[in-house]
Write a protein that holds these residues in place. Structure first.
Motif, mmCIF file in Angstrom:
data_model
loop_
_atom_site.group_PDB
_atom_site.id
_atom_site.type_symbol
_atom_site.label_atom_id
_atom_site.label_comp_id
_atom_site.label_asym_id
_atom_site.label_seq_id
_atom_site.Cartn_x
_atom_site.Cartn_y
_atom_site.Cartn_z
ATOM 1 N N TYR A 42 3.307 4.663 5.132
ATOM 2 C CA TYR A 42 1.957 4.735 5.049
ATOM 3 C C TYR A 42 0.965 4.180 5.990
ATOM 4 O O TYR A 42 0.011 3.766 5.729
ATOM 5 C CB TYR A 42 1.539 4.555 3.458
ATOM 6 N N LYS B 9 -2.220 4.141 0.343
ATOM 7 C CA LYS B 9 -1.281 4.418 -0.695
ATOM 8 C C LYS B 9 -0.595 2.883 -1.118
ATOM 9 O O LYS B 9 -0.778 2.231 -0.360
ATOM 10 C CB LYS B 9 -0.172 5.336 -0.198
ATOM 11 N N TYR C 49 -7.415 4.632 -4.576
ATOM 12 C CA TYR C 49 -6.126 4.531 -3.693
ATOM 13 C C TYR C 49 -6.253 3.182 -2.546
ATOM 14 O O TYR C 49 -5.524 2.558 -2.474
ATOM 15 C CB TYR C 49 -5.707 5.612 -2.620
#
Length: 568
Positions: free
Chosen positions: A122, A21, A419
């Motif tokens: 993340y 992310k 991503y």
């Protein structure tokens, strides 16, 4: 969507702890400090309430704390602006939707004041911690200890209780004051926590060595400056680690085993060598545009270099899916009593790759044939997207596992590609101070060498470990480097190419036009070094064109500016 959740699961901690992310380094560092305080684990403290600037400001303007924060109550507006700009990490700063993510990571205890929903690392915090934990030799442990000493200043060595034994800056004093208002936290124990060495252990070694070197300057630089240096260094090494993983994992999957040169005991990298990655088959080579002028020949080469690395992403995504699905297959065999899990409670990536060999063909075909059948039972082949239908046809000549992987890539490949690109952009600090990549509006990405990143790498490069028996209170002493020596260090240590093309990473031998671009890039590099204050042309003599440190530290201690002038 024809795929179930068990099919779409992509992440495997042996490949990377990253969730892929867009991460922010303030939040990554906050999460890392939490893990540092709890030996790799997260905290049980989770704040889900909305924090406000006014709430934090009131802690310093309250008359009860006038002795600790003199003058704050008399100037509440100025105090509020100081808290908002210097102390708080904000989401959507300056916009109507701005919110408090937590405190800026200026101290080790700032994680206690983060908003869970706005301050997510993340997985980058875990990746960073595990890289340092598994670094070989003394530097991994030493790096964690030095980071702890720097960030947890002002605390008793055995507890989280304030111990004001030396002068501390106002930001640290503010965090320690806030810490006294909250209950003590404890680690969140996770059963079967996965803790294995990263796929590229050599990158972990370099990270640890760089951290120890940089923190040798902690008493000579302002605290905020050192924190910014560390954030840039952490992001840069996380990015290099991901790029190397994108290069080595597909090859390991293709051969169903790790490369003979990879592994904790086999990696040839040596962090303190002149060429620390000598013998590494997966060195990362990036050509960087130093001048930063779009449309120049050097910029075109840097765009070509970035494009070459981004083209590795689909192969990495497929390889990562392979590892994840082999792990599920291995767990299935363990459940049937056909395999035994190791005492650590999980399979490492090299262990999983053997489940992709011919020794497991029959069992593997049975397992993934059942997976394919479950997909076609949910949605018949005739109703599948047109590009997916050929993958379900046995006439394609692919075995069930290969068809299953191709199906996953058809459905989810573009999603993960996006991503992974976002994560690489974030770790290379795209379009931000310290950036190693930039992308103009509607333009192409290209690798660059931002002044802030260059300054951090120079500071690290000019430090050497003191010999045993030295009387200096500093663990390192400074040296000077010729310009060509520093360029070689950037290539050999970090893979950053300024005056040469990275052979094997999208480039062949340089032609006449490319040689001209390299010369211009080298001149721009010299100018950039002069601008950041580390380089001065003393004469045209080649040997006198040296990079000098801002602080001269000898084996016996710090040399002041006046002493340096007398010596010269």
């Amino acid at each position: 969507m024809a795929l179930r959740r068990r099919d779409t699961e992509f992440k495997h901690l042996g490949v990377s702890y990253l969730d892929f992310k867009r991460v922010q380094m303030d939040r990554v560092l906050t999460g890392f400090l939490m893990r540092l305080n709890h030996r790799g684990l997260t905290s049980r403290m989770v704040r889900r309430n909305n924090l406000s600037v006014a709430e934090f400001t009131s802690e310093f303007t309250d008359a009860r704390h006038a002795d600790s924060f003199q003058g704050f109550a008399d100037h509440p507006d100025m105090a509020r602006r100081w808290v908002e700009t210097q102390l708080l990490d904000m989401v959507n700063r300056g916009k109507p939707t701005q919110a408090v993510a937590g405190l800026r990571p200026l101290h080790g205890l700032t994680y206690k004041f983060r908003d869970y929903y706005h301050s997510r690392p993340y997985g980058a915090d875990a990746q960073l911690y595990e890289m340092l934990r598994h670094a070989r030799g003394p530097y991994g442990t030493l790096a964690l200890e030095e980071i702890r000493k720097f960030f947890f200043t002002g605390l008793d060595a055995t507890s989280a209780v304030s111990a004001h034994k030396a002068p501390i800056d106002v930001e640290t004093q503010a965090v320690l004051h806030l810490n006294s208002q909250v209950r003590a936290d404890s680690p969140h124990n996770v059963k079967g926590w996965y803790s294995a060495a990263p796929l590229c252990i050599g990158q972990a070694d370099l990270l640890a060595d760089d951290v120890v070197r940089l923190l040798a300057l902690k008493d000579l630089l302002p605290r905020i400056t050192m924190v910014e240096y560390l954030k840039i260094l952490f992001a840069f090494h996380l990015a290099l680690g991901q790029l190397k993983t994108m290069k080595l994992l597909p090859q390991a999957v293709a051969r169903s085993s790790a490369d003979p040169a990879c592994g904790h005991d086999r990696c040839p990298a040596a962090a303190d060598a002149a060429d620390p990655l000598a013998g590494c088959p997966f060195r990362a080579g990036l050509f960087v545009d130093v001048a930063g002028v779009p449309g120049s020949p050097a910029a075109a080469l840097a765009e070509r270099s970035a494009e070459h690395w981004l083209r590795r992403i689909p192969g990495f995504v497929r390889a990562a899916y392979t590892v994840r699905k082999l792990d599920e297959f291995a767990e299935h065999l363990v459940g049937q009593g056909k395999e035994i899990r190791s005492a650590r409670g999980y399979f490492t990536v090299p262990e999983l790759l053997r489940f992709g060999t011919g020794n497991y063909t029959r069992l593997r075909d049975e397992f993934f044939s059942a997976r394919l059948t479950s997909i076609t039972d949910d949605i018949p082949v005739s109703e599948q997207p047109e590009e997916v239908r050929p993958l379900l046809d046995e006439a394609m000549g692919l075995d069930p596992f290969e068809r299953y992987l191709e199906l996953l890539m058809a459905y989810r490949g573009r999603y993960h590609h996006k991503y992974v690109v976002d994560t690489i952009d974030a770790l290379l600090l795209k379009n931000r101070p310290g950036a190693a990549i930039v992308q103009p509006h509607q333009g192409r990405r290209r690798f660059i060498l931002d002044s802030a990143l260059l300054e951090v790498l120079v500071q690290v490069a000019l430090l050497r470990v003191n010999p045993r028996g030295g009387s200096s209170p500093y663990t390192h002493h400074t040296v000077s480097l010729r310009l060509d020596e520093f360029l070689a260090l950037l290539r050999n240590r970090y893979g950053l190419h300024v005056d040469r093309l990275p052979a094997g990473d999208g480039f062949g031998p340089a032609g006449l036009e490319e040689e001209a671009a390299l010369r211009a890039n080298t001149e721009a590099f010299t100018t950039r070094m002069r601008e950041i204050g580390f380089y001065d042309d003393l004469s045209d003599a080649y040997l006198t064109q040296v990079i000098t440190p801002r602080f001269t530290i000898t084996e016996h201690g710090l040399v002041t500016a006046g002493e340096r002038q007398k010596r010269t």
